[in-house]
Scaffold this active site. Structure first.
Site, PDB file in Angstrom:
ATOM      1  N   ARG A 176       0.831  -1.225   0.000  1.00  0.00           N
ATOM      2  CA  ARG A 176       0.000   0.000   0.000  1.00  0.00           C
ATOM      3  C   ARG A 176       0.857   1.264   0.000  1.00  0.00           C
ATOM      4  NH1 ARG A 176      -2.846  -3.815  -0.594  1.00  0.00           N
ATOM      5  NH2 ARG A 176      -4.759  -4.321   0.539  1.00  0.00           N
ATOM      6  N   SER A 180     -10.588   0.590   3.463  1.00  0.00           N
ATOM      7  CA  SER A 180      -9.823   0.325   4.695  1.00  0.00           C
ATOM      8  C   SER A 180      -9.168   1.618   5.177  1.00  0.00           C
ATOM      9  CB  SER A 180      -8.723  -0.699   4.436  1.00  0.00           C
ATOM     10  OG  SER A 180      -9.276  -1.872   3.914  1.00  0.00           O
ATOM     11  N   GLU A 210      -4.158   4.295   6.203  1.00  0.00           N
ATOM     12  CA  GLU A 210      -3.994   4.077   4.757  1.00  0.00           C
ATOM     13  C   GLU A 210      -4.618   5.238   3.978  1.00  0.00           C
ATOM     14  OE1 GLU A 210      -4.851   0.079   3.229  1.00  0.00           O
ATOM     15  OE2 GLU A 210      -5.933   1.027   1.579  1.00  0.00           O
TER      16      GLU A 210
HETATM   17  P1  FAD Z   1      -8.161   9.753  -4.796  1.00  0.00           P
HETATM   18  O1  FAD Z   1      -8.902   9.407  -3.550  1.00  0.00           O
HETATM   19  O2  FAD Z   1      -8.726  10.807  -5.658  1.00  0.00           O
HETATM   20  O3  FAD Z   1      -6.679  10.149  -4.412  1.00  0.00           O
HETATM   21  C1  FAD Z   1      -5.935   9.348  -3.526  1.00  0.00           C
HETATM   22  C2  FAD Z   1      -4.542   9.960  -3.410  1.00  0.00           C
HETATM   23  O4  FAD Z   1      -3.863   9.846  -4.660  1.00  0.00           O
HETATM   24  C3  FAD Z   1      -4.565  11.443  -3.073  1.00  0.00           C
HETATM   25  O5  FAD Z   1      -3.467  11.726  -2.233  1.00  0.00           O
HETATM   26  C4  FAD Z   1      -4.400  12.131  -4.427  1.00  0.00           C
HETATM   27  O6  FAD Z   1      -3.762  13.373  -4.306  1.00  0.00           O
HETATM   28  C5  FAD Z   1      -3.540  11.131  -5.187  1.00  0.00           C
HETATM   29  N1  FAD Z   1      -3.818  11.067  -6.622  1.00  0.00           N
HETATM   30  C6  FAD Z   1      -5.004  10.764  -7.216  1.00  0.00           C
HETATM   31  N2  FAD Z   1      -4.877  10.758  -8.555  1.00  0.00           N
HETATM   32  C7  FAD Z   1      -3.572  11.061  -8.814  1.00  0.00           C
HETATM   33  C8  FAD Z   1      -2.831  11.217 -10.022  1.00  0.00           C
HETATM   34  N3  FAD Z   1      -3.375  11.053 -11.236  1.00  0.00           N
HETATM   35  N4  FAD Z   1      -1.528  11.579  -9.912  1.00  0.00           N
HETATM   36  C9  FAD Z   1      -0.937  11.750  -8.702  1.00  0.00           C
HETATM   37  N5  FAD Z   1      -1.597  11.600  -7.530  1.00  0.00           N
HETATM   38  C10 FAD Z   1      -2.909  11.258  -7.587  1.00  0.00           C
HETATM   39  N6  FAD Z   1      -7.698   0.309  -2.149  1.00  0.00           N
HETATM   40  C11 FAD Z   1      -6.953  -0.808  -2.321  1.00  0.00           C
HETATM   41  O7  FAD Z   1      -5.714  -0.732  -2.463  1.00  0.00           O
HETATM   42  N7  FAD Z   1      -7.513  -2.047  -2.329  1.00  0.00           N
HETATM   43  C12 FAD Z   1      -8.850  -2.228  -2.185  1.00  0.00           C
HETATM   44  O8  FAD Z   1      -9.322  -3.353  -2.219  1.00  0.00           O
HETATM   45  C13 FAD Z   1      -9.672  -1.068  -1.993  1.00  0.00           C
HETATM   46  N8  FAD Z   1     -11.003  -1.195  -1.786  1.00  0.00           N
HETATM   47  C14 FAD Z   1     -11.763  -0.080  -1.576  1.00  0.00           C
HETATM   48  C15 FAD Z   1     -13.145  -0.243  -1.361  1.00  0.00           C
HETATM   49  C16 FAD Z   1     -13.944   0.870  -1.147  1.00  0.00           C
HETATM   50  C17 FAD Z   1     -15.426   0.686  -0.921  1.00  0.00           C
HETATM   51  C18 FAD Z   1     -13.378   2.165  -1.172  1.00  0.00           C
HETATM   52  C19 FAD Z   1     -14.246   3.377  -0.991  1.00  0.00           C
HETATM   53  C20 FAD Z   1     -12.009   2.330  -1.376  1.00  0.00           C
HETATM   54  C21 FAD Z   1     -11.190   1.205  -1.573  1.00  0.00           C
HETATM   55  N9  FAD Z   1      -9.800   1.322  -1.769  1.00  0.00           N
HETATM   56  C22 FAD Z   1      -9.038   0.206  -1.980  1.00  0.00           C
HETATM   57  C23 FAD Z   1      -9.150   2.640  -1.741  1.00  0.00           C
HETATM   58  C24 FAD Z   1      -9.207   3.403  -3.110  1.00  0.00           C
HETATM   59  O9  FAD Z   1     -10.260   2.939  -3.903  1.00  0.00           O
HETATM   60  C25 FAD Z   1      -7.899   3.268  -3.880  1.00  0.00           C
HETATM   61  O10 FAD Z   1      -6.809   3.718  -3.127  1.00  0.00           O
HETATM   62  C26 FAD Z   1      -7.948   4.027  -5.218  1.00  0.00           C
HETATM   63  O11 FAD Z   1      -6.783   3.749  -5.976  1.00  0.00           O
HETATM   64  C27 FAD Z   1      -8.070   5.547  -5.037  1.00  0.00           C
HETATM   65  O12 FAD Z   1      -8.306   6.114  -6.312  1.00  0.00           O
HETATM   66  P2  FAD Z   1      -8.935   7.556  -6.471  1.00  0.00           P
HETATM   67  O13 FAD Z   1      -8.861   7.927  -7.903  1.00  0.00           O
HETATM   68  O14 FAD Z   1     -10.280   7.612  -5.852  1.00  0.00           O
HETATM   69  O15 FAD Z   1      -7.895   8.424  -5.633  1.00  0.00           O
HETATM   70  P1  NAP Z   2     -10.366 -10.880   4.501  1.00  0.00           P
HETATM   71  O1  NAP Z   2     -10.453 -11.776   3.331  1.00  0.00           O
HETATM   72  O2  NAP Z   2     -11.422 -10.946   5.561  1.00  0.00           O
HETATM   73  O3  NAP Z   2      -8.961 -11.027   5.204  1.00  0.00           O
HETATM   74  C1  NAP Z   2      -8.610 -10.240   6.348  1.00  0.00           C
HETATM   75  C2  NAP Z   2      -7.179  -9.801   6.201  1.00  0.00           C
HETATM   76  O4  NAP Z   2      -6.354 -10.943   6.200  1.00  0.00           O
HETATM   77  C3  NAP Z   2      -6.983  -9.072   4.916  1.00  0.00           C
HETATM   78  O5  NAP Z   2      -6.769  -7.733   5.249  1.00  0.00           O
HETATM   79  C4  NAP Z   2      -5.788  -9.733   4.242  1.00  0.00           C
HETATM   80  O6  NAP Z   2      -4.655  -8.858   4.180  1.00  0.00           O
HETATM   81  C5  NAP Z   2      -5.406 -10.884   5.157  1.00  0.00           C
HETATM   82  N1  NAP Z   2      -5.437 -12.156   4.404  1.00  0.00           N
HETATM   83  C6  NAP Z   2      -6.520 -12.919   4.073  1.00  0.00           C
HETATM   84  N2  NAP Z   2      -6.123 -14.046   3.440  1.00  0.00           N
HETATM   85  C7  NAP Z   2      -4.774 -13.976   3.352  1.00  0.00           C
HETATM   86  C8  NAP Z   2      -3.775 -14.822   2.802  1.00  0.00           C
HETATM   87  N3  NAP Z   2      -4.087 -15.995   2.215  1.00  0.00           N
HETATM   88  N4  NAP Z   2      -2.476 -14.421   2.882  1.00  0.00           N
HETATM   89  C9  NAP Z   2      -2.138 -13.261   3.451  1.00  0.00           C
HETATM   90  N5  NAP Z   2      -3.052 -12.416   3.994  1.00  0.00           N
HETATM   91  C10 NAP Z   2      -4.342 -12.771   3.956  1.00  0.00           C
HETATM   92  O7  NAP Z   2     -10.258  -9.351   4.002  1.00  0.00           O
HETATM   93  P2  NAP Z   2     -11.361  -8.366   3.437  1.00  0.00           P
HETATM   94  O8  NAP Z   2     -11.502  -7.259   4.373  1.00  0.00           O
HETATM   95  O9  NAP Z   2     -12.589  -9.133   3.015  1.00  0.00           O
HETATM   96  O10 NAP Z   2     -10.632  -7.810   2.138  1.00  0.00           O
HETATM   97  C11 NAP Z   2     -10.335  -8.676   1.067  1.00  0.00           C
HETATM   98  C12 NAP Z   2      -9.213  -8.088   0.239  1.00  0.00           C
HETATM   99  O11 NAP Z   2      -9.610  -6.821  -0.308  1.00  0.00           O
HETATM  100  C13 NAP Z   2      -7.947  -7.832   1.055  1.00  0.00           C
HETATM  101  O12 NAP Z   2      -6.832  -8.130   0.264  1.00  0.00           O
HETATM  102  C14 NAP Z   2      -8.025  -6.366   1.362  1.00  0.00           C
HETATM  103  O13 NAP Z   2      -6.748  -5.774   1.486  1.00  0.00           O
HETATM  104  C15 NAP Z   2      -8.755  -5.803   0.141  1.00  0.00           C
HETATM  105  N6  NAP Z   2      -9.515  -4.611   0.499  1.00  0.00           N
HETATM  106  C16 NAP Z   2      -8.845  -3.445   0.591  1.00  0.00           C
HETATM  107  C17 NAP Z   2      -9.500  -2.284   0.921  1.00  0.00           C
HETATM  108  C18 NAP Z   2      -8.769  -0.976   0.969  1.00  0.00           C
HETATM  109  O14 NAP Z   2      -9.392   0.072   1.044  1.00  0.00           O
HETATM  110  N7  NAP Z   2      -7.461  -0.990   0.934  1.00  0.00           N
HETATM  111  C19 NAP Z   2     -10.872  -2.297   1.165  1.00  0.00           C
HETATM  112  C20 NAP Z   2     -11.514  -3.524   1.097  1.00  0.00           C
HETATM  113  C21 NAP Z   2     -10.834  -4.677   0.753  1.00  0.00           C
HETATM  114  P3  NAP Z   2      -4.396  -7.778   3.012  1.00  0.00           P
HETATM  115  O15 NAP Z   2      -5.349  -6.656   3.278  1.00  0.00           O
HETATM  116  O16 NAP Z   2      -2.975  -7.387   3.249  1.00  0.00           O
HETATM  117  O17 NAP Z   2      -4.618  -8.420   1.699  1.00  0.00           O
END
Ligand code: FAD
Ligand code: NAP
Length: 341
Positions: A167, A241, A337
């Site tokens: 991340r 998250s 995050e």
């Molecule tokens: P923004 O929110 O608009 O920006 C995020 C940051 O990036 C800000 O600091 C902004 O300044 C910068 N930025 C945006 N665009 C650019 C650009 N073109 N150039 C330089 N900087 C830029 N994230 C995960 O990693 N895994 C997930 O599974 C995941 N699940 C999500 C589920 C939900 C329901 C939600 C709401 C969010 C989730 N996220 C997840 C977080 C998010 O969707 C990601 O981080 C996504 O990449 C953000 O994109 P955005 O365009 O909305 O960025």
């Molecule tokens: P989940 O499947 O309930 O698992 C809980 C946590 O355990 C996750 O955060 C994941 O870590 C870790 N995990 C599960 N299985 C694993 C494996 N086989 N090896 C290593 N780590 C494992 O998680 P969830 O909340 O439903 O989310 C599912 C996936 O979507 C995850 O990868 C999560 O990161 C991603 N997600 C991200 C966001 C976001 O905003 N960043 C939002 C929703 C979901 P990791 O998170 O490191 O993968």
């Protein structure tokens, strides 16, 4: 030279998934790289503070944004190379990430099906090296092009130069708001290697009656899991998250495990131990907790929510209360995050 389409005092409510009604002092939507270059050569705007905004799904606004908000909204998907195994695609930063994933699924280009239904833009995806279900964008990333907000120059960043980690990338801290990512080149696979041994993918495929999954089935399974577990930002404000999962030294983990034998954990490739932050937060009694219009989601404790009229400062305060409680109970400091402004 064309007049730049900059407007004043613009509500960012439609531009952030937490649903915060803050205002941008000045706002411009960039549909072409040339407009950003023109902006950077204009003395009125070149020295003003700038905030780059994509889909607003990883940002918590706690106040109005002074200076200029630059909303990246360029479009286009271009095939730049192909061989027997791979296809190289250059995608404009303003493209919607999930729509792009669906495009690849339809074309049977593998590699990002596990990243289905992640909100936001393609350009923001490298910013925090988006990841889900054992796949990260770094696994398919080749390079990106970005415009410097210091001097307007165009720079190509290789995989190595992005410094991807869990991340994290160089754009999340060191180069934050210094480069506008304009396009991203990814290498997708025509002959897939599936990752289905993570989270609930395998069991969901079984429930769907699928024993030989293809790209489409995996994408469908991921979408199904996410729709059941995560709040839809169109219904309840959130940014996914809020915290990262802590990755800690095995010695520290053993100490915690001695007092909490049921703690879930995963060993990482760099010999650390990853603990689900959601479990830590749940153990501290926050899961489903609601204070006024803000709270912690009742199905996923990692997600902080705005039920309606919650304010960014309140969510930030709740996140700090969670951090303190988890630190007191487990001796671990949760790292945010979500980006905060
Ligand atoms: P923004 O929110 O608009 O920006 C995020 C940051 O990036 C800000 O600091 C902004 O300044 C910068 N930025 C945006 N665009 C650019 C650009 N073109 N150039 C330089 N900087 C830029 N994230 C995960 O990693 N895994 C997930 O599974 C995941 N699940 C999500 C589920 C939900 C329901 C939600 C709401 C969010 C989730 N996220 C997840 C977080 C998010 O969707 C990601 O981080 C996504 O990449 C953000 O994109 P955005 O365009 O909305 O960025
Ligand atoms: P989940 O499947 O309930 O698992 C809980 C946590 O355990 C996750 O955060 C994941 O870590 C870790 N995990 C599960 N299985 C694993 C494996 N086989 N090896 C290593 N780590 C494992 O998680 P969830 O909340 O439903 O989310 C599912 C996936 O979507 C995850 O990868 C999560 O990161 C991603 N997600 C991200 C966001 C976001 O905003 N960043 C939002 C929703 C979901 P990791 O998170 O490191 O993968």
């Amino acid at each position: 030279m064309n007049t730049l389409p900059i407007t004043q005092n613009v509500s960012l409510l439609p531009y952030n998934t937490f649903g915060m009604d803050v205002h941008a002092e000045n706002f411009i939507a960039i549909k072409e790289a040339a407009t950003l270059s023109q902006l950077m050569s204009d003395p009125q705007w070149q020295h003003m503070s700038k905030f780059i905004l994509g889909g607003g799904s990883n940002i918590l606004f706690t106040k109005d944004v002074p200076g200029l908000v630059i909303h990246i909204n360029n479009r286009g998907i271009e095939q730049v190379a192909e061989d027997a195994q791979h296809i190289w695609l250059k995608i404009a930063a303003g493209e919607n990430w999930h729509q792009f994933v669906l495009h690849c699924v339809t074309q049977e280009y593998a590699g990002i099906e596990n990243l289905s239904l992640i909100p936001g833009t393609v350009g923001a995806a490298p910013m925090q090296n988006i990841g889900a279900y054992g796949v990260e964008i770094k696994d398919v990333f080749i390079e990106l092009e970005a415009i410097s907000l210091t001097d307007g120059s165009l720079r190509t960043f290789s995989h190595k130069e992005c410094e991807f980690a869990y991340r994290h990338s160089i754009f999340k801290q060191q180069y934050k708001n210094q480069y506008a990512i304009m396009n991203v080149t990814l290498r997708l696979n025509k002959h897939p290697h599936f990752h289905i041994d993570y989270g609930a993918i395998q069991t969901t495929l079984e429930l769907m009656g699928i024993d030989k999954p293809n790209i489409q089935a995996i994408s469908d399974a991921v979408i199904k899991i996410r729709q059941e577990k995560l709040p839809d930002p169109k219904v309840i404000g959130n940014a996914g998250s809020f915290f990262k999962n802590p990755e800690i030294h095995p010695d520290k983990f053993n100490t915690i495990q001695n007092t909490h034998p049921d703690i879930p954990f995963y060993k990482t490739q760099n010999n650390l131990v990853k603990i689900p932050a959601a479990w830590l937060i749940e153990q501290c009694g926050f899961k489903g907790k609601r204070v006024g219009d803000i709270g912690v989601h009742d199905r996923q404790a990692l997600v902080l929510v705005n039920h309606g009229s919650g304010e960014g400062a309140q969510i930030k305060a709740l996140s700090e209360q969670i951090q303190k409680t988890v630190a007191d109970k487990f001796g671990l400091m949760l790292e945010r995050e979500v980006n905060i402004f």
